[in-house]
Design a protein around this motif. Structure first.
Motif, PDB file in Angstrom:
ATOM      1  N   THR A 231       0.805  -1.223   0.000  1.00 64.51           N
ATOM      2  CA  THR A 231       0.000   0.000   0.000  1.00 64.51           C
ATOM      3  C   THR A 231       0.842   1.279   0.000  1.00 64.51           C
ATOM      4  OG1 THR A 231      -0.145  -0.056   2.427  1.00 64.51           O
ATOM      5  CG2 THR A 231      -1.911  -1.127   1.185  1.00 64.51           C
ATOM      6  N   GLY A 232       2.156   1.146   0.072  1.00 67.84           N
ATOM      7  CA  GLY A 232       3.033   2.312   0.032  1.00 67.84           C
ATOM      8  C   GLY A 232       4.049   2.208  -1.091  1.00 67.84           C
ATOM      9  N   PHE A 233       5.045   1.411  -0.859  1.00 67.70           N
ATOM     10  CA  PHE A 233       6.142   1.216  -1.819  1.00 67.70           C
ATOM     11  C   PHE A 233       5.611   0.796  -3.182  1.00 67.70           C
ATOM     12  CE2 PHE A 233       9.845  -0.852  -3.616  1.00 67.70           C
ATOM     13  CZ  PHE A 233      10.935  -0.182  -3.069  1.00 67.70           C
ATOM     14  N   LEU A 305      -0.158  16.535 -12.595  1.00 64.47           N
ATOM     15  CA  LEU A 305      -1.554  16.111 -12.718  1.00 64.47           C
ATOM     16  C   LEU A 305      -1.644  14.701 -13.299  1.00 64.47           C
ATOM     17  CD1 LEU A 305      -4.584  16.738 -12.549  1.00 64.47           C
ATOM     18  CD2 LEU A 305      -4.414  17.782 -14.823  1.00 64.47           C
ATOM     19  N   ASN A 306      -0.839  14.425 -14.316  1.00 63.19           N
ATOM     20  CA  ASN A 306      -0.825  13.085 -14.925  1.00 63.19           C
ATOM     21  C   ASN A 306      -0.409  12.023 -13.921  1.00 63.19           C
ATOM     22  OD1 ASN A 306      -1.596  14.182 -17.364  1.00 63.19           O
ATOM     23  ND2 ASN A 306       0.482  14.248 -18.212  1.00 63.19           N
ATOM     24  N   VAL A 307       0.624  12.334 -13.135  1.00 60.89           N
ATOM     25  CA  VAL A 307       1.121  11.374 -12.135  1.00 60.89           C
ATOM     26  C   VAL A 307       0.059  11.115 -11.067  1.00 60.89           C
ATOM     27  CG1 VAL A 307       2.798  11.030 -10.277  1.00 60.89           C
ATOM     28  CG2 VAL A 307       3.559  11.872 -12.510  1.00 60.89           C
ATOM     29  N   ILE A 308      -0.516  12.194 -10.534  1.00 56.64           N
ATOM     30  CA  ILE A 308      -1.526  12.055  -9.476  1.00 56.64           C
ATOM     31  C   ILE A 308      -2.762  11.325 -10.002  1.00 56.64           C
ATOM     32  CG2 ILE A 308      -3.080  13.340  -7.957  1.00 56.64           C
ATOM     33  CD1 ILE A 308      -0.188  13.273  -7.010  1.00 56.64           C
ATOM     34  N   SER A 309      -3.122  11.564 -11.254  1.00 53.90           N
ATOM     35  CA  SER A 309      -4.291  10.895 -11.841  1.00 53.90           C
ATOM     36  C   SER A 309      -4.065   9.386 -11.922  1.00 53.90           C
ATOM     37  CB  SER A 309      -4.575  11.459 -13.238  1.00 53.90           C
ATOM     38  OG  SER A 309      -4.932  12.817 -13.177  1.00 53.90           O
ATOM     39  N   LYS A 310      -2.864   8.990 -12.368  1.00 52.66           N
ATOM     40  CA  LYS A 310      -2.545   7.559 -12.434  1.00 52.66           C
ATOM     41  C   LYS A 310      -2.534   6.942 -11.035  1.00 52.66           C
ATOM     42  CE  LYS A 310       0.314   7.946 -16.587  1.00 52.66           C
ATOM     43  NZ  LYS A 310       1.706   7.887 -17.107  1.00 52.66           N
ATOM     44  N   PHE A 311      -2.000   7.689 -10.086  1.00 53.44           N
ATOM     45  CA  PHE A 311      -1.957   7.211  -8.710  1.00 53.44           C
ATOM     46  C   PHE A 311      -3.371   7.016  -8.168  1.00 53.44           C
ATOM     47  CE2 PHE A 311      -0.921   8.089  -4.082  1.00 53.44           C
ATOM     48  CZ  PHE A 311      -0.315   6.861  -3.873  1.00 53.44           C
ATOM     49  N   ALA A 312      -4.254   7.966  -8.438  1.00 53.57           N
ATOM     50  CA  ALA A 312      -5.645   7.861  -7.986  1.00 53.57           C
ATOM     51  C   ALA A 312      -6.342   6.664  -8.619  1.00 53.57           C
ATOM     52  CB  ALA A 312      -6.402   9.157  -8.309  1.00 53.57           C
ATOM     53  N   ILE A 321      -8.876   4.465  -2.204  1.00 52.62           N
ATOM     54  CA  ILE A 321      -9.069   5.898  -2.387  1.00 52.62           C
ATOM     55  C   ILE A 321      -9.780   6.476  -1.152  1.00 52.62           C
ATOM     56  CG2 ILE A 321     -11.318   5.776  -3.541  1.00 52.62           C
ATOM     57  CD1 ILE A 321      -8.522   8.018  -4.810  1.00 52.62           C
ATOM     58  N   PRO A 322      -9.308   7.606  -0.612  1.00 59.59           N
ATOM     59  CA  PRO A 322      -9.975   8.184   0.566  1.00 59.59           C
ATOM     60  C   PRO A 322     -11.420   8.582   0.236  1.00 59.59           C
ATOM     61  CG  PRO A 322      -7.814   9.194   0.173  1.00 59.59           C
ATOM     62  CD  PRO A 322      -8.117   8.366  -1.027  1.00 59.59           C
ATOM     63  N   GLN A 323     -12.310   8.432   1.220  1.00 63.32           N
ATOM     64  CA  GLN A 323     -13.713   8.811   1.038  1.00 63.32           C
ATOM     65  C   GLN A 323     -13.946  10.196   1.636  1.00 63.32           C
ATOM     66  OE1 GLN A 323     -16.710   5.880   2.084  1.00 63.32           O
ATOM     67  NE2 GLN A 323     -15.203   4.233   1.914  1.00 63.32           N
ATOM     68  N   TYR A 324     -14.588  11.036   0.850  1.00 61.08           N
ATOM     69  CA  TYR A 324     -14.865  12.408   1.291  1.00 61.08           C
ATOM     70  C   TYR A 324     -15.818  12.407   2.494  1.00 61.08           C
ATOM     71  CZ  TYR A 324     -16.503  17.237   1.057  1.00 61.08           C
ATOM     72  OH  TYR A 324     -16.827  18.540   1.359  1.00 61.08           O
ATOM     73  N   GLU A 325     -15.420  13.129   3.523  1.00 60.13           N
ATOM     74  CA  GLU A 325     -16.213  13.289   4.758  1.00 60.13           C
ATOM     75  C   GLU A 325     -16.614  11.942   5.356  1.00 60.13           C
ATOM     76  OE1 GLU A 325     -19.455  15.955   3.874  1.00 60.13           O
ATOM     77  OE2 GLU A 325     -18.171  17.727   4.099  1.00 60.13           O
ATOM     78  N   ILE A 326     -15.695  11.010   5.329  1.00 57.47           N
ATOM     79  CA  ILE A 326     -15.996   9.670   5.852  1.00 57.47           C
ATOM     80  C   ILE A 326     -16.351   9.706   7.344  1.00 57.47           C
ATOM     81  CG2 ILE A 326     -13.569   9.133   6.398  1.00 57.47           C
ATOM     82  CD1 ILE A 326     -14.150   6.264   5.519  1.00 57.47           C
ATOM     83  N   MET A 327     -15.840  10.694   8.060  1.00 58.79           N
ATOM     84  CA  MET A 327     -16.069  10.772   9.502  1.00 58.79           C
ATOM     85  C   MET A 327     -17.242  11.683   9.878  1.00 58.79           C
ATOM     86  SD  MET A 327     -13.884   8.721  10.775  1.00 58.79           S
ATOM     87  CE  MET A 327     -13.908   9.133  12.518  1.00 58.79           C
ATOM     88  N   LYS A 328     -17.871  12.279   8.860  1.00 57.74           N
ATOM     89  CA  LYS A 328     -18.944  13.230   9.197  1.00 57.74           C
ATOM     90  C   LYS A 328     -20.238  12.494   9.506  1.00 57.74           C
ATOM     91  CE  LYS A 328     -20.947  17.548   7.660  1.00 57.74           C
ATOM     92  NZ  LYS A 328     -20.922  18.596   6.634  1.00 57.74           N
TER      93      LYS A 328
END
Length: 328
Positions: A231-233, A305-312, A321-328
């Motif tokens: 999940t990291g390396f 942007l290209n790198v982050i998009s591939k990462f996402a 992928i993190p969930q928006y307002e998961i703790m709300k």
């Protein structure tokens, strides 16, 4: 430059089978030759085991959706299995030999001694060895200009990378023909010089030994170390190459982190001179528009942007992928 068409794989073990599947999957008829001397009973037994093993690999490809309907049967029919004493093998017109016998020098010597009179001097010879240098292999057969090491990563029919290693005697045309063929079947060939470890095995040996050492030193459990790698390396380096990542974060950051680890954990963390040289020349990476790569003419925002998009995309695929307002 004509595309290679007539290919013979010598060595019908795990790697030979995987490479045969890769070529057959691309639509190429392939000859696969078992190079071990066997009596009739041993031939029957081996042929049954080989068939079962091949069927198992093809069924795996079916299960993951890479083969559908009758493609499994069609692919298998493209792989023509022979024992070494079969007189119908078309050695004379062979353009490429892919050698995949066990990683024992006496086995390699015996194989190439047997091959020498069978193939033409223009036939490219590619050894899949991960143990011996291309310069070692070139001593086993005449015409060193045709010798290339082609290191496939397991499983060969899935992993795109093939590391090609050449010697100073290897002809450019031999490398280019093999590279062109591999690209045509969907592989990603890279070229390196005759140095132990190629590229990936050299890097992964350090990483794997360090992971094992952390278990030995009770740094973390095997499960947590592997979770960190996945999940990291692993996620990070599926998007950015290792040198690209140095430029992304900064070579100076790597230098100072390495110095700290060297003091705490030992000399194995000493950084290479090229990192110090880049620091002296203000080539630490993206923020200075120069590092291992040059960024002067690049749209940095678009690149990031290209790198982050591939990462996402990778995070979504792995359901991380993190969930928006998961703790709300």
């Amino acid at each position: 430059m004509c595309m290679i068409k007539n290919i013979i794989i010598v060595g019908a073990g795990r790697m030979g089978n995987a490479i045969a599947i890769a070529f057959a999957y691309a639509g190429i008829e392939i000859a696969l030759v078992d190079v071990k001397d066997r009596n009739p009973a041993e031939k029957n037994e081996f042929l049954q085991k080989w068939n079962d093993s091949l069927d198992q690999e093809l069924h795996l490809l079916e299960h993951i959706g890479m083969l559908v309907n009758d493609q499994c049967k069609v692919l298998k029919e493209r792989i023509h299995f022979y024992f070494k004493d079969n007189q119908t093998i078309d050695w004379k017109n062979c353009e490429l030999i892919i050698e995949g016998v066990p990683e024992i020098m006496t086995h390699k010597q015996h194989c190439f001694r047997w091959l020498e009179p069978l193939i033409s001097k223009n036939c490219i010879v590619a050894s899949t060895t991960s143990t011996f240098l291309v310069t070692d292999i070139a001593k086993l057969i005449s015409h060193p200009e045709r010798i290339v090491n082609a290191h496939w990563l397991n499983p060969g029919y899935l992993m795109p990378l093939v590391e090609l290693s050449r010697s100073e005697h290897t002809a450019d045309i031999a490398v280019e023909k093999l590279k062109t063929l591999l690209e045509a079947i969907g592989k990603v060939p890279v070229i390196c010089n005759a140095v132990a470890g190629y590229i990936v095995p050299r890097i992964q040996a350090l990483a794997m030994n360090e992971a094992a050492r952390m278990v030995e030193e009770n740094v973390a459990s095997a499960e947590d170390i592997d979770k960190a790698i996945r999940t990291g390396f692993g996620l990070r380096f599926s998007v950015l190459g290792m040198l690209e990542f140095i430029d992304w974060g900064g070579g100076d950051i790597l230098y100072h982190a390495s110095e700290y680890l060297r003091e705490e954990l030992g000399e194995r963390y000493t950084g290479p001179d090229i990192i110090k040289k880049n620091m002296r020349e203000n080539r630490n990476g993206i923020r200075e528009l120069s590092g291992f790569y040059k960024y002067e003419s690049m749209d940095i925002y678009q690149y990031k942007l290209n790198v982050i998009s591939k990462f996402a995309e990778n995070l979504r695929f792995n359901k991380l992928i993190p969930q928006y307002e998961i703790m709300k």
